[in-house]
Scaffold this active site. Structure first.
Site, PDB file in Angstrom:
ATOM      1  N   GLY A   5       0.836  -1.205   0.000  1.00 55.67           N
ATOM      2  CA  GLY A   5       0.000   0.000   0.000  1.00 55.67           C
ATOM      3  C   GLY A   5       0.865   1.248   0.000  1.00 55.67           C
TER       4      GLY A   5
ATOM      5  N   GLY B 122      -0.525   4.581  -0.949  1.00 55.05           N
ATOM      6  CA  GLY B 122      -1.657   5.065  -0.148  1.00 55.05           C
ATOM      7  C   GLY B 122      -1.201   6.133   0.833  1.00 55.05           C
TER       8      GLY B 122
ATOM      9  N   ILE C  40      -0.911   6.295   4.223  1.00 56.84           N
ATOM     10  CA  ILE C  40       0.076   5.947   5.263  1.00 56.84           C
ATOM     11  C   ILE C  40       1.379   5.508   4.600  1.00 56.84           C
ATOM     12  CG2 ILE C  40       0.603   4.377   7.172  1.00 56.84           C
ATOM     13  CD1 ILE C  40      -2.440   4.234   7.712  1.00 56.84           C
TER      14      ILE C  40
ATOM     15  N   ASN D 256     -10.880  -7.928   3.786  1.00 50.70           N
ATOM     16  CA  ASN D 256      -9.449  -7.745   4.006  1.00 50.70           C
ATOM     17  C   ASN D 256      -8.759  -9.025   4.439  1.00 50.70           C
ATOM     18  OD1 ASN D 256      -9.273  -5.145   3.145  1.00 50.70           O
ATOM     19  ND2 ASN D 256      -9.550  -4.233   5.158  1.00 50.70           N
TER      20      ASN D 256
ATOM     21  N   VAL E 281      -0.686  -3.277   9.703  1.00 54.87           N
ATOM     22  CA  VAL E 281      -1.335  -1.986   9.979  1.00 54.87           C
ATOM     23  C   VAL E 281      -2.758  -1.992   9.415  1.00 54.87           C
ATOM     24  CG1 VAL E 281      -1.193   0.511   9.535  1.00 54.87           C
ATOM     25  CG2 VAL E 281       0.895  -0.805   9.924  1.00 54.87           C
TER      26      VAL E 281
ATOM     27  N   ASP F 269      -2.457   4.097  19.114  1.00 59.01           N
ATOM     28  CA  ASP F 269      -3.332   4.280  20.283  1.00 59.01           C
ATOM     29  C   ASP F 269      -2.492   4.617  21.519  1.00 59.01           C
ATOM     30  OD1 ASP F 269      -5.540   3.393  18.630  1.00 59.01           O
ATOM     31  OD2 ASP F 269      -4.562   1.445  18.732  1.00 59.01           O
TER      32      ASP F 269
ATOM     33  N   HIS G  54      -7.242  -3.053  18.236  1.00 58.84           N
ATOM     34  CA  HIS G  54      -7.219  -1.693  17.678  1.00 58.84           C
ATOM     35  C   HIS G  54      -8.622  -1.399  17.158  1.00 58.84           C
ATOM     36  CE1 HIS G  54      -6.265   1.881  15.479  1.00 58.84           C
ATOM     37  NE2 HIS G  54      -6.708   1.336  14.366  1.00 58.84           N
TER      38      HIS G  54
HETATM   39  P1  NAX Z   1      -5.316   4.230   1.586  1.00 58.04           P
HETATM   40  O1  NAX Z   1      -6.603   3.757   0.981  1.00 58.04           O
HETATM   41  O2  NAX Z   1      -4.884   5.638   1.424  1.00 58.04           O
HETATM   42  O3  NAX Z   1      -4.123   3.323   1.027  1.00 58.04           O
HETATM   43  C1  NAX Z   1      -4.177   1.934   0.990  1.00 58.04           C
HETATM   44  C2  NAX Z   1      -3.343   1.505  -0.208  1.00 58.04           C
HETATM   45  O4  NAX Z   1      -3.220   0.090  -0.164  1.00 58.04           O
HETATM   46  C3  NAX Z   1      -3.977   1.853  -1.564  1.00 58.04           C
HETATM   47  O5  NAX Z   1      -3.032   2.572  -2.334  1.00 58.04           O
HETATM   48  C4  NAX Z   1      -4.321   0.500  -2.169  1.00 58.04           C
HETATM   49  O6  NAX Z   1      -4.159   0.495  -3.563  1.00 58.04           O
HETATM   50  C5  NAX Z   1      -3.288  -0.396  -1.492  1.00 58.04           C
HETATM   51  N1  NAX Z   1      -3.649  -1.827  -1.414  1.00 58.04           N
HETATM   52  C6  NAX Z   1      -4.870  -2.371  -1.154  1.00 58.04           C
HETATM   53  N2  NAX Z   1      -4.782  -3.708  -1.193  1.00 58.04           N
HETATM   54  C7  NAX Z   1      -3.487  -4.012  -1.442  1.00 58.04           C
HETATM   55  C8  NAX Z   1      -2.789  -5.242  -1.623  1.00 58.04           C
HETATM   56  N3  NAX Z   1      -3.416  -6.410  -1.536  1.00 58.04           N
HETATM   57  N4  NAX Z   1      -1.460  -5.187  -1.884  1.00 58.04           N
HETATM   58  C9  NAX Z   1      -0.809  -4.015  -1.984  1.00 58.04           C
HETATM   59  N5  NAX Z   1      -1.432  -2.809  -1.853  1.00 58.04           N
HETATM   60  C10 NAX Z   1      -2.750  -2.823  -1.578  1.00 58.04           C
HETATM   61  O7  NAX Z   1      -5.391   3.827   3.122  1.00 58.04           O
HETATM   62  P2  NAX Z   1      -4.459   4.327   4.341  1.00 58.04           P
HETATM   63  O8  NAX Z   1      -5.045   5.546   4.912  1.00 58.04           O
HETATM   64  O9  NAX Z   1      -3.042   4.345   3.896  1.00 58.04           O
HETATM   65  O10 NAX Z   1      -4.716   3.133   5.393  1.00 58.04           O
HETATM   66  C11 NAX Z   1      -4.208   1.840   5.174  1.00 58.04           C
HETATM   67  C12 NAX Z   1      -4.768   0.885   6.214  1.00 58.04           C
HETATM   68  O11 NAX Z   1      -4.327   1.263   7.533  1.00 58.04           O
HETATM   69  C13 NAX Z   1      -6.303   0.840   6.262  1.00 58.04           C
HETATM   70  O12 NAX Z   1      -6.709  -0.518   6.396  1.00 58.04           O
HETATM   71  C14 NAX Z   1      -6.594   1.575   7.569  1.00 58.04           C
HETATM   72  O13 NAX Z   1      -7.827   1.180   8.121  1.00 58.04           O
HETATM   73  C15 NAX Z   1      -5.418   1.157   8.426  1.00 58.04           C
HETATM   74  N6  NAX Z   1      -5.123   1.937   9.634  1.00 58.04           N
HETATM   75  C16 NAX Z   1      -4.682   1.261  10.722  1.00 58.04           C
HETATM   76  C17 NAX Z   1      -4.319   1.899  11.878  1.00 58.04           C
HETATM   77  C18 NAX Z   1      -3.821   1.137  13.056  1.00 58.04           C
HETATM   78  O14 NAX Z   1      -3.571   1.767  14.096  1.00 58.04           O
HETATM   79  N7  NAX Z   1      -3.670  -0.183  13.003  1.00 58.04           N
HETATM   80  C19 NAX Z   1      -4.461   3.366  12.008  1.00 58.04           C
HETATM   81  C20 NAX Z   1      -4.494   4.070  10.702  1.00 58.04           C
HETATM   82  C21 NAX Z   1      -5.286   3.377   9.619  1.00 58.04           C
HETATM   83  O15 NAX Z   1      -6.633   3.665   9.803  1.00 58.04           O
END
Ligand code: NAX
Length: 325
Positions: A11, A14, A16, A105, A129, A159, A187
């Site tokens: 990702g 994306g 993060i 997911n 993440v 967190d 989380h």
């Molecule tokens: P974005 O939607 O901005 O970016 C995610 C990226 O992952 C996209 O570019 C997408 O094309 C890519 N992607 C999706 N499936 C993939 C795969 N199988 N292989 C490679 N790339 C893939 O999301 P973003 O804001 O960056 O968040 C990413 C993840 O972090 C989300 O699931 C979000 O819920 C999670 N988070 C987790 C947190 C935690 O504390 N554990 C906090 C922050 C965030 O909410």
């Protein structure tokens, strides 16, 4: 010069991933003398934007970056990797239930777990993440039977850091003055912030804040902080999430400071009565790529009750993905 570490970020185009890749490249995670090879992964339809990330990476001319690989192929992305940072996942969209998100997911993480099992370094460390992070880490580990499950962790550090930031502000201290914070569990909005052992400038935190502020303001505010950021920014936490990935991996790799600990989602070994095998956030100390759950801490009746609620949620999530374990 040290041998470069291979670091995979999924990702990476994306929100993060984009913030994270440049911090890894700058040496903020593995130290100023540790070269890295970045293996940045995206989906086929996002390879265009990932190309732009690759161009910017070149333009930064980071001395520690020995190569940047851009790929949508797990065989290439996880090949010999030392650290796999699994950020890429689908975000929750309108009308989607949490259980729909889990099923969607979960498949990503079973596929990636199998690929890591097959192609990664035998010493690989994995951090998840992408949400639901704890359950996804359990799925990835279950699909990588040749690797010890202790190598698969989930991010609870955002967190943990949110709780430190909030307490520092309330007590007029600096974040660095706050030690021994704990966030237990999932989380998700069931996570539990625990100040029982926390200190601020060496003083017990519970003596510095009113008990009802802790229970009625702090605990729910940390639980809902992610939603509050979305509400204000119109997008979910990105820079703070990337900073917390940096903290989690740096401490795992280089060790936690003497006398302190961090919250990390790890496989439960039954500590604190939490069901064995769930990926649950515990206080841990780290040293050179290993961690240990801090043993024998006293837990209050309030804490025990909240820790059970978040454990139950993880058991329910596990039931939804049972076919992938
Ligand atoms: P974005 O939607 O901005 O970016 C995610 C990226 O992952 C996209 O570019 C997408 O094309 C890519 N992607 C999706 N499936 C993939 C795969 N199988 N292989 C490679 N790339 C893939 O999301 P973003 O804001 O960056 O968040 C990413 C993840 O972090 C989300 O699931 C979000 O819920 C999670 N988070 C987790 C947190 C935690 O504390 N554990 C906090 C922050 C965030 O909410």
């Amino acid at each position: 010069m040290k041998k470069p570490l291979k670091v995979t970020i999924t990702g990476a185009a994306g929100n993060i991933g984009y913030a994270l890749a440049f911090r890894v490249a700058a040496g903020d995670v593995f130290g100023p003398d540790q070269p890295v090879i970045l293996q940045l992964m995206e989906l086929p339809m996002t390879m265009g934007p990932l190309g732009g990330v690759g161009m910017e990476m070149e333009d930064c001319a980071f001395p520690l970056v020995h190569d940047v690989v851009l790929t949508d192929d797990p065989k290439v992305g996880f090949r010999d990797t030392d650290y796999a940072l699994l950020v890429g996942a689908k975000p929750r969209t309108k009308g989607m239930e949490r259980s729909d998100l889990i099923s969607e997911n979960a498949r990503i993480f079973s596929t990636q777990g199998r690929a890591i099992n097959e192609y990664a370094s035998r010493e690989v460390r994995v951090m998840v993440v992408g949400n639901p992070a704890n359950t996804n880490a359990m799925i990835a580990a279950a699909n990588a039977p040749d690797l010890p499950r202790e190598r698969f962790t989930a991010m609870a550090r955002l967190d943990h850091n949110r709780a430190i930031g909030m307490l520092a502000k309330k007590t007029g201290a600096l974040p660095g003055d706050v030690k021994r914070m704990i966030v237990w569990g999932n989380h998700s909005p069931t996570m539990h912030t625990d100040l029982t052992h926390c200190t601020v400038k060496g003083q017990p935190a519970m003596g510095l804040v009113p008990e009802d502020w802790y229970r009625e303001v702090m605990v729910p505010t940390v639980q809902r902080r992610g939603a509050a950021v979305i509400e204000a920014r119109g997008a979910s936490s990105a820079a703070s999430a990337a900073a917390s990935v940096v903290d989690h991996v740096r401490d795992w790799f280089l060790g936690t400071p003497e006398g302190d600990w961090v919250s990390m989602g790890v496989h439960s070994d039954g500590s604190y009565g939490i069901q064995e095998g769930l990926v649950y956030s515990f206080p841990v100390t780290c040293k050179a790529g290993t961690y240990q759950i801090v043993p024998g801490l006293e837990v209050t009746a309030f804490g025990t009750e909240r820790m059970k609620v978040t454990e139950k949620e993880l058991q329910d999530e596990r039931a939804v993905v049972a076919d992938l374990l």
